[in-house]
Structure formats: structure tokens, C-alpha cells
Design a protein around this motif. Structure first.
Motif, short mmCIF file in Angstrom:
data_model
loop_
_atom_site.label_atom_id
_atom_site.label_comp_id
_atom_site.label_asym_id
_atom_site.label_seq_id
_atom_site.Cartn_x
_atom_site.Cartn_y
_atom_site.Cartn_z
N THR A 1 0.85 -1.18 0.00
CA THR A 1 0.00 0.00 0.00
C THR A 1 0.89 1.23 0.00
N LEU A 2 0.63 2.14 -0.93
CA LEU A 2 1.36 3.40 -1.01
C LEU A 2 0.46 4.50 -0.46
N LEU A 3 0.98 5.26 0.48
CA LEU A 3 0.22 6.32 1.11
C LEU A 3 0.78 7.68 0.70
N TYR A 4 -0.07 8.69 0.73
CA TYR A 4 0.37 10.05 0.43
C TYR A 4 -0.43 11.02 1.28
N SER A 5 0.12 12.21 1.46
CA SER A 5 -0.58 13.21 2.25
C SER A 5 -0.90 14.47 1.44
N ALA A 6 -0.64 14.42 0.15
CA ALA A 6 -0.93 15.56 -0.72
C ALA A 6 -2.43 15.67 -0.97
N ARG A 7 -2.87 16.86 -1.26
CA ARG A 7 -4.29 17.06 -1.57
C ARG A 7 -4.65 16.46 -2.94
N GLY A 8 -3.73 16.55 -3.86
CA GLY A 8 -4.00 16.05 -5.20
C GLY A 8 -3.95 14.54 -5.25
N THR A 9 -4.98 13.94 -5.81
CA THR A 9 -5.02 12.48 -5.91
C THR A 9 -4.46 11.97 -7.23
N LYS A 10 -4.29 12.85 -8.20
CA LYS A 10 -3.81 12.41 -9.51
C LYS A 10 -2.32 12.64 -9.69
N CYS A 11 -1.75 13.52 -8.90
CA CYS A 11 -0.32 13.78 -9.02
C CYS A 11 0.26 13.98 -7.62
N ASN A 12 0.86 12.93 -7.10
CA ASN A 12 1.52 12.98 -5.80
C ASN A 12 2.61 11.92 -5.80
N SER A 13 3.37 11.85 -4.73
CA SER A 13 4.51 10.93 -4.70
C SER A 13 4.09 9.47 -4.84
N ALA A 14 2.97 9.09 -4.27
CA ALA A 14 2.52 7.69 -4.36
C ALA A 14 2.16 7.33 -5.80
N VAL A 15 1.54 8.24 -6.51
CA VAL A 15 1.17 7.99 -7.90
C VAL A 15 2.43 7.85 -8.75
N VAL A 16 3.39 8.73 -8.54
CA VAL A 16 4.64 8.65 -9.29
C VAL A 16 5.39 7.37 -8.96
N LEU A 17 5.44 7.02 -7.69
CA LEU A 17 6.13 5.79 -7.29
C LEU A 17 5.45 4.57 -7.91
N LEU A 18 4.13 4.56 -7.93
CA LEU A 18 3.41 3.45 -8.56
C LEU A 18 3.76 3.36 -10.05
N GLU A 19 3.86 4.50 -10.73
CA GLU A 19 4.25 4.49 -12.15
C GLU A 19 5.61 3.83 -12.32
N ILE A 20 6.55 4.20 -11.46
CA ILE A 20 7.90 3.66 -11.56
C ILE A 20 7.91 2.17 -11.25
N VAL A 21 7.20 1.77 -10.23
CA VAL A 21 7.11 0.34 -9.89
C VAL A 21 6.52 -0.44 -11.06
N LYS A 22 5.47 0.09 -11.66
CA LYS A 22 4.87 -0.58 -12.83
C LYS A 22 5.88 -0.72 -13.95
#
Length: 67
Positions: free
Chosen positions: A33-54
């Protein structure tokens, strides 16, 4: 590529050893599970990390990724 996305990818590239260790940990787990604390749900560290993991594990885990 957005500013957040670009900066985080650059940061991860500078810390490639840590990223590779994270990938190894992810491989060993049934679920990650990747967690983030940013307000944006489409662009945050968890989203970027998921892209890289993929990108790094696509052939191995493509059937298991849920968003």
C-alpha cells in the motif's frame, strides 16, 4: 511531465539503490500500500512511485496491480 512528477522521478533516480531495495521488498509481499498526504489524488509521490514500480516490474506483476 508535471513539476511534481519530474522532481520526484529525479529524486528517485539519485537514490536508485533505495528504489531497488524497495522493489525487492515489494516483490516479497502479497500486497503493498502506497500512502500520500498531498491534496491532489492524480499527481503525488505515491502515484509517481506506482508508475515507476509498474515500469520496473510490469512483466512480473501486471496482473496483480489494482488502483
Amino acid at each position: 511531465m508535471g513539476g511534481v512528477r519530474k522532481r520526484y522521478r529525479e529524486e528517485l533516480e539519485r537514490n536508485k539503490e533505495s528504489l531497488e531495495k524497495l522493489i525487492e521488498i515489494i516483490k516479497e509481499q502479497k500486497r503493498t500500500t502506497l500512502l500520500y498526504s498531498a491534496r491532489g489524488t492524480k499527481c503525488n509521490s505515491a502515484v509517481v512511485l506506482l508508475e515507476i514500480v509498474k515500469e520496473m516490474l510490469a512483466p512480473q506483476i501486471s496482473n496483480f496491480i489494482q488502483q
